[in-house]
Design a protein around this motif. Structure first.
Motif, short mmCIF file in Angstrom:
data_model
loop_
_atom_site.label_atom_id
_atom_site.label_comp_id
_atom_site.label_asym_id
_atom_site.label_seq_id
_atom_site.Cartn_x
_atom_site.Cartn_y
_atom_site.Cartn_z
N UNK A 826 0.83 -1.22 0.00
CA UNK A 826 0.00 0.00 0.00
C UNK A 826 0.86 1.27 0.00
N UNK A 827 2.10 1.13 0.44
CA UNK A 827 3.00 2.29 0.48
C UNK A 827 3.27 2.84 -0.91
N UNK A 828 3.20 1.99 -1.94
CA UNK A 828 3.53 2.44 -3.30
C UNK A 828 2.34 3.04 -4.03
N UNK A 829 1.16 3.03 -3.43
CA UNK A 829 -0.04 3.53 -4.11
C UNK A 829 0.11 4.97 -4.62
N UNK A 830 0.57 5.93 -3.80
CA UNK A 830 0.63 7.31 -4.29
C UNK A 830 1.49 7.46 -5.55
N UNK A 831 2.62 6.76 -5.58
CA UNK A 831 3.52 6.86 -6.74
C UNK A 831 2.86 6.28 -7.98
N UNK A 832 2.22 5.11 -7.83
CA UNK A 832 1.56 4.47 -8.98
C UNK A 832 0.41 5.32 -9.49
N UNK A 833 -0.36 5.91 -8.58
CA UNK A 833 -1.48 6.77 -8.98
C UNK A 833 -0.98 8.01 -9.72
N UNK A 834 0.10 8.59 -9.21
CA UNK A 834 0.64 9.80 -9.83
C UNK A 834 1.08 9.53 -11.28
N UNK A 835 1.67 8.36 -11.52
CA UNK A 835 2.12 8.02 -12.87
C UNK A 835 0.95 7.89 -13.84
N UNK A 836 -0.25 7.67 -13.29
CA UNK A 836 -1.45 7.57 -14.14
C UNK A 836 -2.30 8.83 -14.08
N UNK A 837 -1.69 9.94 -13.65
CA UNK A 837 -2.35 11.26 -13.61
C UNK A 837 -3.48 11.34 -12.56
#
Length: 854
Positions: A826-837
């Motif tokens: 769950x820690x990586x969610x913000x980064x993954x979301x940001x890459x998808x705008x």
């Protein structure tokens, strides 16, 4: 259980009048008949109530037959009774007090007290009614168990006079303080100069109490109480305990405020606090081992006390005093017809706040709701206010409903002013109040509904827009219309819209209102005309808040001095001195990014109201609004409405809903029309949020897997299945990743974040440790339920054929190693979301982060 009840003695003399019995009988029967009856009061009434509530045998003072054994040495209270409706919903009538006529005391000045019949030193519970009429200083009549230093009864001490110098209190404080529950009515505290607000908001009353108990030297003796209960009317109570650490809890009826259940025209009753104490006693007496969890029992007893006192008032002295029994046993019996019940009484811990901003913005809604404010807002629109907001204070004035503390306090202050003004005799000047808010915020609607809720047949509204007046003669003509209404016996409610507009200079109209506001007259040539009873409402047009009108927002010293000089020249200070109150209407737009988090609730309540009034066919038989989730999100989440509530109403009216069964996205007005009322690009992005996110589920699921795979390559404990590239993953694992991606918005909203689609790739944030823990637990629980639904069970070895998995346990039983793996995911969610705008947006300011709370 042995219960002793004692205290001051009073005999209540009830008097009432009935119409002539006949027109043909004896002469006295042809005239109005006067009746009287003697009944128990003070500790005698309390004893009767406790007996009915508990069903126990009560050891108490007794008077065998009050009518024949009345001694002039007793205090006697006389009250005139009349018939009043049981409630607003029932036309059936009961006797209540029309007016209290006063006390008759003994010639000696020392009221007679009575000993306790068969007093027992080993009493389990002692209940004392101290009305400050001699009992507290006469130890000869005190129960044996509290005079003894070797016994330890539970003491319910109903106190009328909040001073710590009487002998009875000293005895209790020295020998029984740990097991003494003090009950003192809120009005009795106020009568001694304790400044606790009334009927403004439950938050305000609660915080006033906490401040007083912590700081008022006159209450220092009460602050020592291990248990203190302060009832506020029939609608609430505060429980203060310092048995461990000082803590105060508010108990309240959500849809009522102190004194709001019944009007003065419903009559009065004595013995309400006694009935509250009897309900409290019942709850405690029913538990044989009350010492183990006394605080919990007291809380439940307060709920029962509030319900009992409410029913006691409703029942009054009965329909027929010659026949019916008083007090009625039904007070303490739960019935289907009850309008108030214990489950309805809510509670909230009152925080200790040292920061003024935090103090003034504490809101029960935020503390009571486990759901996010956005979730509550969606639920309000979908299912209605009553269904969604059962457990928090709601103020209703006619068709106006609000849960915002600031609005509640403002509106109730104005209502209190109006009620007091309307009921006053021989007033010579109008009641003057000011209303500020941005155009379209609902200034006129709010105050009109408040006035209509007080006296709809008496108050009549007039509206004048000063920006359209050409000269003072227009204002004189307006005053004549006001005077005409007043002469007809009406109370005019006059809105002077845009009173702060320019005329002969800045704020030029103010000077023309000074004499009418102060003296209640206006001049026409050489003639002076009285205006009569009227309510002046000055609605701001160029200033959206009272502070802005007064120049409080100006920071620059030179600019402020210039403003104040002009303000004084325009008679601004003289005008303000004549005002008796003001309201800042908040409207559907957010007024302050830090503190105003309830704007989304205001929007939801307004939108639900518009749906019910404008398109009722979109509300089904289950009171569910038929509206697309995207439309709902856009209406609630758009940052700003250009014309406040008028814009919300316009968007609804421009939508094609006449024959619609559901408000779909296709029913909305065109982009060009939306531009008149909102930022159309932002509105459409909120509208299409689900579509945007759904389109990228596969991209998000793939990115989540690949990022997690890269981070876990060196982890030897990882299942090899998870370390394969996305193309080689089993369909089961791909589906698991997709489900996680789909659930991300729902998971984030639980920790107060929303996922927002943006044009550019945003920077991404990191979760706090607390947020990571909450998200990890939520994600594991989601995965656990999903696996269970697919037929998987717990097994020591993971087996895809048998569908067994050692990870299928609750979060609490999950090994720390596995917990850490979920946290890493769950820690990586913000980064993954940001890459998808997609960016994360904080939904509300959390009270636990407030530095003003300790």
């Amino acid at each position: 259980m042995k219960i002793v009840v004692s205290g001051d003695i009073c005999i209540n003399s009830l008097q009432w009048i009935t119409e002539p019995q006949s027109s043909t009988g004896l002469n006295w029967q042809n005239h109005i008949n006067m009746h009287s009856k003697l009944v128990s009061g003070e500790s005698l009434l309390l004893s009767d109530l406790v007996s009915l509530a508990t069903g126990a045998t009560i050891l108490s003072p007794k008077i065998a037959n009050i009518e024949s054994n009345l001694s002039k040495e007793f205090i006697r209270s006389t009250a005139e009774l009349d018939l009043f409706p049981i409630s607003n919903k029932k036309k059936e009538k009961v006797y209540r007090v029309k007016r209290f006529l006063g006390f008759t005391g003994p010639a000696s000045g020392q009221p007679k007290l009575l000993p306790i019949d068969n007093d027992d030193i080993n009493a389990d519970i002692v209940i004392i009614d101290d009305e400050n009429n001699g009992f507290n200083s006469n130890s000869d009549f005190w129960p044996l168990s509290i005079k003894s230093t070797d016994t330890s009864p539970l003491v319910l001490y109903k106190m009328n006079n909040p001073i710590g110098s009487n002998e009875l209190w000293k005895q209790l404080e020295q020998y029984h303080i740990e097991k003494t529950i003090v009950i003192i009515n809120g009005d009795d505290l106020r009568s001694k100069g304790v400044n606790i607000s009334r009927s403004i908001s439950w938050e305000r009353t609660a915080q006033d109490f906490v401040w007083q108990i912590n700081n008022n030297p006159n209450l220092s003796f009460l602050a020592k109480c291990h248990h203190l209960i302060v009832p506020f009317g029939l609608e609430g109570a505060i429980y203060y305990t310092n048995a461990k650490a000082p803590q105060s809890t508010l108990y309240f009826l959500p849809y009522e405020f102190e004194g709001g259940s019944f009007k003065d025209t419903d009559g009065k009753m004595y013995g309400l606090t006694s009935c509250f104490v009897a309900g409290l006693a019942h709850c405690i007496a029913m538990e044989q081992s009350y010492e183990e969890d006394l605080c919990h029992l007291i809380g439940e007893g307060i709920r029962e006390g509030i319900v009992s006192a409410h029913k006691y008032f409703l029942n009054g002295f009965s329909k027929d005093l010659e026949v019916y029994e008083f007090p009625s046993p039904s007070i303490f019996i739960k019935e289907d017809k009850d309008t108030v019940f214990t489950e309805l009484v809510q509670d909230a811990i009152i925080p200790n706040l040292c920061n003024f901003d935090a103090y003034s913005h504490w809101c029960i809604l935020k503390d009571k709701s486990s759901a996010n404010l956005a979730e509550i807002a969606y639920d309000i629109v979908k299912n209605g206010v009553e269904s969604s907001l059962k457990f928090i204070p709601i103020a209703q004035f006619g068709n106006l409903q609000t849960v915002d503390r600031t609005e509640i306090e403002s509106y109730r202050s104005i209502k209190n002013l109006m009620v007091e003004y309307i009921s006053s005799k021989n007033v010579v000047r109008p009641l003057s109040i000011a209303v500020f808010g941005t155009p379209g915020s609902g200034k006129s609607f709010g105050v009109t509904e408040v006035a209509a809720s007080i006296s709809p047949g008496l108050i009549e509204k007039l509206n004048f827009n000063l920006s359209q007046f050409r000269n003072p003669l227009d204002l004189i003509n307006a005053f004549h219309k006001v005077r005409d209404l007043s002469l007809e016996g009406k109370i005019p409610l006059i809105f002077f819209d845009e009173f702060d507009s320019a005329f002969e200079g800045k704020l030029g109209w103010l000077k023309y209102f000074l004499a009418p506001m102060q003296d209640g007259v206006f001049r026409e040539g050489d003639s002076i005309h009285p205006i009569g009873k009227a309510i002046f409402v000055f609605a701001g047009g160029t200033n959206s808040t009272f502070g802005e009108f007064c120049g409080e927002h100006i920071q620059d010293e030179t600019a402020k001095n210039k403003f104040l000089l002009e303000f004084k020249g325009a008679k601004g200070p003289d005008f303000i001195s004549r005002l008796r109150g003001y309201v800042d209407i908040l409207g559907p737009n957010q007024t302050d990014a830090e503190w105003d988090q309830l704007f989304i609730i205001r929007r939801a309540m307004l939108l639900r109201s518009l749906l019910e009034r404008k398109v009722p066919h979109l509300i089904n038989d289950n009171s569910e609004a038929q509206i697309d989730n995207g439309v709902l999100r856009a209406l609630l989440k758009i940052p700003r409405y250009k014309h406040e509530s008028r814009s919300m109403e316009a968007i609804l009216e421009m939508s094609m809903l006449t024959n619609a069964k559901k408000w779909e996205q296709s029913d909305l007005p065109s982009k060009e029309q939306l531009k008149l009322h909102v930022d159309e690009e932002q509105f459409l992005r909120h509208l299409m949020q689900d579509a945007f996110f759904s389109e990228k589920i596969e991209t998000l699921a793939t990115a989540l897997h690949e990022k997690y795979r890269a981070l876990s390559k060196s982890d030897l404990s990882m299942d090899k299945d998870f370390l394969m590239p996305w193309q080689e993953l089993s369909e089961d694992l791909k589906r698991s990743n997709r489900d996680m991606a789909k659930n991300i918005p729902n998971a984030l909203i639980k920790i107060n974040y929303d996922v927002i689609s943006v044009k550019e790739i945003p920077s991404f944030m990191e979760f706090s440790e607390e947020e990571l823990d909450a998200l990890a637990e939520n994600e594991h629980t989601r995965w656990y339920r999903h696996r269970k639904k697919d037929g998987w069970t717990y097994g020591e070895i993971k087996d895809h054929k048998k569908k067994t998995d050692p990870g299928l346990v609750s979060w609490e039983k999950l090994p720390q190693v596995k917990k850490d793996k979920v946290r890493k995911m769950v820690k990586i969610w913000p980064e993954i979301l940001a890459q998808s705008n997609f960016k994360l947006e904080r939904l509300k300011y959390s009270s636990c982060e407030n530095p003003g709370i300790y």
